[in-house]
Structure formats: C-alpha cells, structure tokens
Design a protein around this motif. Structure first.
Motif, PDB file in Angstrom:
ATOM      1  N   ALA A   1      28.586  36.760  30.765  1.00  0.00           N
ATOM      2  CA  ALA A   1      28.717  37.298  32.124  1.00  0.00           C
ATOM      3  C   ALA A   1      28.280  38.753  32.236  1.00  0.00           C
ATOM      4  O   ALA A   1      28.654  39.443  33.185  1.00  0.00           O
ATOM      5  CB  ALA A   1      30.172  37.161  32.586  1.00  0.00           C
ATOM      6  N   ASN A   2      27.513  39.263  31.279  1.00  0.00           N
ATOM      7  CA  ASN A   2      27.005  40.630  31.226  1.00  0.00           C
ATOM      8  C   ASN A   2      28.058  41.689  31.579  1.00  0.00           C
ATOM      9  O   ASN A   2      27.801  42.662  32.263  1.00  0.00           O
ATOM     10  CB  ASN A   2      25.754  40.814  32.087  1.00  0.00           C
ATOM     11  CG  ASN A   2      25.946  40.734  33.577  1.00  0.00           C
ATOM     12  OD1 ASN A   2      26.154  39.652  34.111  1.00  0.00           O
ATOM     13  ND2 ASN A   2      25.878  41.860  34.251  1.00  0.00           N
ATOM     14  N   GLY A   3      29.265  41.461  31.061  1.00  0.00           N
ATOM     15  CA  GLY A   3      30.321  42.459  31.188  1.00  0.00           C
ATOM     16  C   GLY A   3      31.214  42.308  32.400  1.00  0.00           C
ATOM     17  O   GLY A   3      32.204  43.036  32.525  1.00  0.00           O
ATOM     18  N   SER A   4      30.892  41.395  33.311  1.00  0.00           N
ATOM     19  CA  SER A   4      31.760  41.239  34.481  1.00  0.00           C
ATOM     20  C   SER A   4      33.065  40.559  34.070  1.00  0.00           C
ATOM     21  O   SER A   4      33.085  39.774  33.126  1.00  0.00           O
ATOM     22  CB  SER A   4      31.063  40.406  35.559  1.00  0.00           C
ATOM     23  OG  SER A   4      31.078  39.033  35.226  1.00  0.00           O
ATOM     24  N   PRO A   5      34.153  40.829  34.788  1.00  0.00           N
ATOM     25  CA  PRO A   5      35.445  40.270  34.411  1.00  0.00           C
ATOM     26  C   PRO A   5      35.669  38.852  34.932  1.00  0.00           C
ATOM     27  O   PRO A   5      36.684  38.553  35.565  1.00  0.00           O
ATOM     28  CB  PRO A   5      36.445  41.256  35.022  1.00  0.00           C
ATOM     29  CG  PRO A   5      35.735  41.808  36.200  1.00  0.00           C
ATOM     30  CD  PRO A   5      34.282  41.853  35.833  1.00  0.00           C
ATOM     31  N   GLY A   6      34.727  37.963  34.711  1.00  0.00           N
ATOM     32  CA  GLY A   6      34.885  36.556  35.025  1.00  0.00           C
ATOM     33  C   GLY A   6      35.287  36.321  36.472  1.00  0.00           C
ATOM     34  O   GLY A   6      34.653  36.831  37.408  1.00  0.00           O
TER      35      GLY A   6
ATOM     36  N   LEU B   1      42.594  43.575  37.770  1.00  0.00           N
ATOM     37  CA  LEU B   1      41.745  43.752  36.588  1.00  0.00           C
ATOM     38  C   LEU B   1      42.575  43.965  35.326  1.00  0.00           C
ATOM     39  O   LEU B   1      42.185  43.524  34.238  1.00  0.00           O
ATOM     40  CB  LEU B   1      40.787  44.925  36.799  1.00  0.00           C
ATOM     41  CG  LEU B   1      39.659  44.687  37.803  1.00  0.00           C
ATOM     42  CD1 LEU B   1      38.677  45.853  37.792  1.00  0.00           C
ATOM     43  CD2 LEU B   1      38.929  43.382  37.531  1.00  0.00           C
ATOM     44  N   LEU B   2      43.722  44.619  35.442  1.00  0.00           N
ATOM     45  CA  LEU B   2      44.607  44.762  34.283  1.00  0.00           C
ATOM     46  C   LEU B   2      45.136  43.396  33.841  1.00  0.00           C
ATOM     47  O   LEU B   2      45.239  43.111  32.639  1.00  0.00           O
ATOM     48  CB  LEU B   2      45.767  45.708  34.620  1.00  0.00           C
ATOM     49  CG  LEU B   2      45.406  47.180  34.827  1.00  0.00           C
ATOM     50  CD1 LEU B   2      46.644  47.975  35.217  1.00  0.00           C
ATOM     51  CD2 LEU B   2      44.776  47.776  33.574  1.00  0.00           C
TER      52      LEU B   2
ATOM     53  N   GLY C   1      25.941  46.615  31.187  1.00  0.00           N
ATOM     54  CA  GLY C   1      26.543  45.373  30.720  1.00  0.00           C
ATOM     55  C   GLY C   1      25.619  44.620  29.785  1.00  0.00           C
ATOM     56  O   GLY C   1      26.051  44.092  28.748  1.00  0.00           O
ATOM     57  N   PHE C   2      24.345  44.570  30.114  1.00  0.00           N
ATOM     58  CA  PHE C   2      23.404  43.867  29.251  1.00  0.00           C
ATOM     59  C   PHE C   2      23.159  44.609  27.944  1.00  0.00           C
ATOM     60  O   PHE C   2      22.924  43.987  26.903  1.00  0.00           O
ATOM     61  CB  PHE C   2      22.094  43.612  29.985  1.00  0.00           C
ATOM     62  CG  PHE C   2      22.132  42.391  30.860  1.00  0.00           C
ATOM     63  CD1 PHE C   2      22.339  41.137  30.311  1.00  0.00           C
ATOM     64  CD2 PHE C   2      21.976  42.494  32.232  1.00  0.00           C
ATOM     65  CE1 PHE C   2      22.386  40.002  31.106  1.00  0.00           C
ATOM     66  CE2 PHE C   2      22.026  41.372  33.036  1.00  0.00           C
ATOM     67  CZ  PHE C   2      22.231  40.122  32.472  1.00  0.00           C
TER      68      PHE C   2
ATOM     69  N   ARG D   1      32.951  47.818  31.961  1.00  0.00           N
ATOM     70  CA  ARG D   1      31.993  46.714  31.912  1.00  0.00           C
ATOM     71  C   ARG D   1      31.170  46.780  30.630  1.00  0.00           C
ATOM     72  O   ARG D   1      30.944  45.743  29.978  1.00  0.00           O
ATOM     73  CB  ARG D   1      31.059  46.750  33.124  1.00  0.00           C
ATOM     74  CG  ARG D   1      29.901  45.771  33.011  1.00  0.00           C
ATOM     75  CD  ARG D   1      29.048  45.746  34.254  1.00  0.00           C
ATOM     76  NE  ARG D   1      29.657  44.934  35.287  1.00  0.00           N
ATOM     77  CZ  ARG D   1      29.120  43.794  35.747  1.00  0.00           C
ATOM     78  NH1 ARG D   1      28.017  43.326  35.228  1.00  0.00           N
ATOM     79  NH2 ARG D   1      29.721  43.125  36.693  1.00  0.00           N
ATOM     80  N   ALA D   2      30.711  47.968  30.266  1.00  0.00           N
ATOM     81  CA  ALA D   2      29.912  48.102  29.052  1.00  0.00           C
ATOM     82  C   ALA D   2      30.711  47.678  27.820  1.00  0.00           C
ATOM     83  O   ALA D   2      30.203  46.967  26.940  1.00  0.00           O
ATOM     84  CB  ALA D   2      29.416  49.539  28.907  1.00  0.00           C
TER      85      ALA D   2
END
Length: 408
Positions: free
Chosen positions: A114-119, A78-79, A149-150, A19-20
């Motif tokens: 999205a602060n690092g989230s995978p949409g 996620l991949l 993430g931020f 996420r980071a």
C-alpha cells in the motif's frame, strides 16, 4: 517540491514521516508474503482468498472511518491502526497456524503493497493531510507523500531478499517469519510520531456558504462528482486487482524465480515509482491533475501485454519496472483530486469513498487471478485487466477533465 515541504506544518511532516516508516515493512511483505504462504504449502486459490479477505475487510472499515474522522478527529483512528498492525505482526511472527495467519493477514493487510498508507485508515490520513495543505499545493504534497512511501517500500523490498539467501535461493517457511518484526518496530515508530501530532476537529458548520441555496447547489455538485468517482474507481480497482496483489507470485509461477531475484526487481520498481510520483506532482501543478494521470497511465497500459507475454524474467522485469512508475506514480495526484472534489468538512467522506470504491473491486481480483493460476492459465488476468484499465482511463478523462484545477 522539496521547497514546498519546508513550508508544511509540523503535523503534516509527522504524517509524511509516518508513511515513509510504515512503508518499509509493507515493501518487505509485498515481496515475501505470498511466497511465504506458498512455502507453507498453500494453494493459489487459498493465497488469493486471503488477499481478498484482507481487502474486503479493509474496504468495509474504510467506508465508515473517513466520515467518522470528520466528526471525531483523525489521530485516535491512526493510533488504533498502528496498535492493530503491531499485534497482527507479532502473532504472525509467533504462529504458523493457518487460521491465525489468515486472521492476521486480513487484519494487517499483509502483502498488499500500500506504499505506506495505513490500509483501511488511509482516508483518515488523506483528509488529515489535506487539512494541513492548501488546495493549490495538494497535488505536489500528496505526490511527495506517495514518493516517500515508495522509497520506503524500495528499502523494505531489499530487506525481502534475505530469505532468498538460504537454501540455494528457495527458502523454507521459517526463514520468512523474522520479517514480521520489521512491521512491529515500524508500527512502534509510527505510533510515537502520530501521538505527538496536533489534531484539530473542524466543525461541520465552518465551511457552509452563507447563502443556503448556494450551499445546497454545491452539495448536489459534490455528490454528483463523488458518484462519478465511485464509478470509475470500481472499474480501475477490478482491473488492478486482477494482477497487482499477486505479481510476486506470478513471477514465481511464470519464471520459477525466488526472493533473490524478485526482491531487487521490486525494489528498483519502487524507486522508479517514487521518482515518477515526484514528477507527477510537478506535472499536476503545471498541466493539471487529469493530464498528469491520463498520459502516464495510458503508457503503462500499453506496456501491460508485452510484460505478460515476455519470454524471459529480465524482459518481464523491465516492463514491470516501467509500468510501476507510470501507473503507481499517479497515486498522489489521484488522491489529491479525490479530496478536492468536496469541501473540507467532507474530505474524510470523499477519501473513504475514493478508497473503498477501489478496494472492494480490488479485493475480487486476487481470487479470480488465483483460480486462473491454479488452472495454469497465467495470461487471462492480464487481458481482462488491460480492458478494464482502458475503460477507466476513458471514463476518468470524460468525468473529471473540467473539475481538477483546484487540486493542482
């Protein structure tokens, strides 16, 4: 909170690290993507439409991905997301054709922040992480996940200043295109991290109560709570969507500033938000998730109209930075509550409903705001947003004040 991080499994640490890393490219594009489209000559309505298309597409995927991951596992989804991001960013880097740009923006969710989230795959990440963390620590760990993430977005936003260093602070379209390579390399790194993570599929039967009547009673309670969550999120999503995705563009239209001013301001906002997320994790553990969400969001709501009415960029930026921390710093706590309303065998479903019920109304906001902006009316989206966010806070407190202890 960092001491809690040391007790996490290797898989949880890989998820948080991904996420980071992912958030860096997102931070760059949240500053520059709408400005890139503006430099290409796109109208405000067209820009808002692309944001709406990306959010709607993501919402439809989200509806299915969480429940499917409950059955088939998390890693493969996620991949797949990382591969799709890599391809979308490469095409956006290579082409200025409006059709290709629109298509890649819709698939890649460019500019959403999205602060690092995978949409649309965020429910998969949330349910996977929830399975690696005990319920009592979820508020803290999800807040830590949000904070990192931020911080990544803050770094990405600083990179977003680069186009503003050419052409006297008003860059031409070509200077934005190199930024898509940040997304390419970030997706490659995330793919490597997630490929090495362990993914244990949980049987749907492992979490059933021995007493069948108790099981059905619990299921009815879970469904009621999920319906409440969907209802309040619809209100919140529309309220935030009216102003969130087009904030960089609003600063451009309102004050005539470019990336050289917007990027540092947003970077600082992301740092403040990261610190607020860490504080939110501590508050949720001490006072409960509801109080850790309601009071910061209420203070952020109070600052909304002064920001919209500010007569200078500096004051608007100050209010924006404070609001960012107060509003978005609660994301991790709200996610922790969402996945804790149900048993572990339905966490993917809960995360999907939590995300899609926000994302679909959120998708409507940019096109409404784009129409207002195109007509030269910059204030009405903020007035509508304030009313909707106030209603959300009332409903959130009323519906969930007695159901948050297990997620703290």
């Amino acid at each position: 909170m960092l001491s809690s991080y040391g007790t996490l499994s290797a898989t949880a640490k890989r998820l948080i690290a991904a996420r980071a890393l992912r958030s860096i490219g997102q931070g760059t594009l949240v500053v520059d993507f709408a400005l890139y489209l503006h430099a290409l000559g796109w109208t405000p309505f067209a820009i808002g439409s692309v944001f709406m298309g990306g959010l709607a597409f993501g919402g439809l995927l989200t509806l299915f991905l969480g429940p499917l991951s409950d059955r088939w596992g998390r890693r493969r989804f996620l991949l797949t997301y990382e591969v799709s991001q890599l391809l979308a960013a490469m095409i956006a880097f290579l082409s200025v054709n409006p059709i290709w740009i629109a298509a890649t923006a819709i698939v890649g969710g460019f500019g959403r922040g999205a602060n690092g989230s995978p949409g649309p795959f965020a429910p998969v990440e949330q349910s996977w992480l929830a399975g690696e963390v005990t319920p009592g620590l979820r508020g803290k760990i999800f807040s830590l996940n949000t904070a990192l993430g931020f911080l990544g977005m803050a770094l990405g936003a600083l990179v977003g200043i680069l186009p503003g260093l050419v052409n006297h602070g008003h860059p031409q379209a070509w200077s934005y295109r190199l930024l898509f390579l940040i997304v390419v390399f970030g997706s490659l790194g995330c793919f490597v991290l997630l490929f090495g993570a362990r993914d244990e599929v949980r049987s749907a039967d492992t979490c059933k109560e021995l007493d069948e009547h108790a099981h059905h009673s619990r299921r009815r309670l879970e469904n009621t709570l999920l319906l409440r969550l969907v209802g309040v999120n619809v209100v919140n999503g529309l309220g935030i969507g009216l102003i969130g995705p087009l904030m960089a563009y609003w600063f451009k239209l309102r004050f005539g500033v470019g990336p050289s001013s917007i990027a540092p301001m947003m970077s600082l906002a992301f740092v403040v938000t990261a610190l607020a997320a860490l504080l939110s994790g501590r508050l949720s553990h001490r006072f409960g998730i509801i109080d850790a969400v309601i009071w910061p969001r209420l203070m952020g709501l109070i600052l909304l109209l002064p920001m919209a009415l500010s007569s200078s960029f500096v004051w608007a930026a100050v209010f924006y930075i404070l609001r960012s921390g107060l509003n978005r710093g609660t994301i991790g706590a709200r996610q922790a509550l969402g996945v804790s309303l149900v048993g572990p065998n339905r966490s993917g479903l809960a995360a999907s409903l939590n995300t899609v019920s926000m994302m679909m109304p959120f998708a409507v906001g940019p096109i409404i705001a784009g129409l207002f902006f195109q007509a030269g009316w910059l204030l009405p989206p903020f007035l509508l947003s304030a009313g909707l966010q106030g209603g959300y806070l009332y409903l959130y407190h009323r519906f969930f004040r007695t159901h948050a202890q297990g997620a703290a």
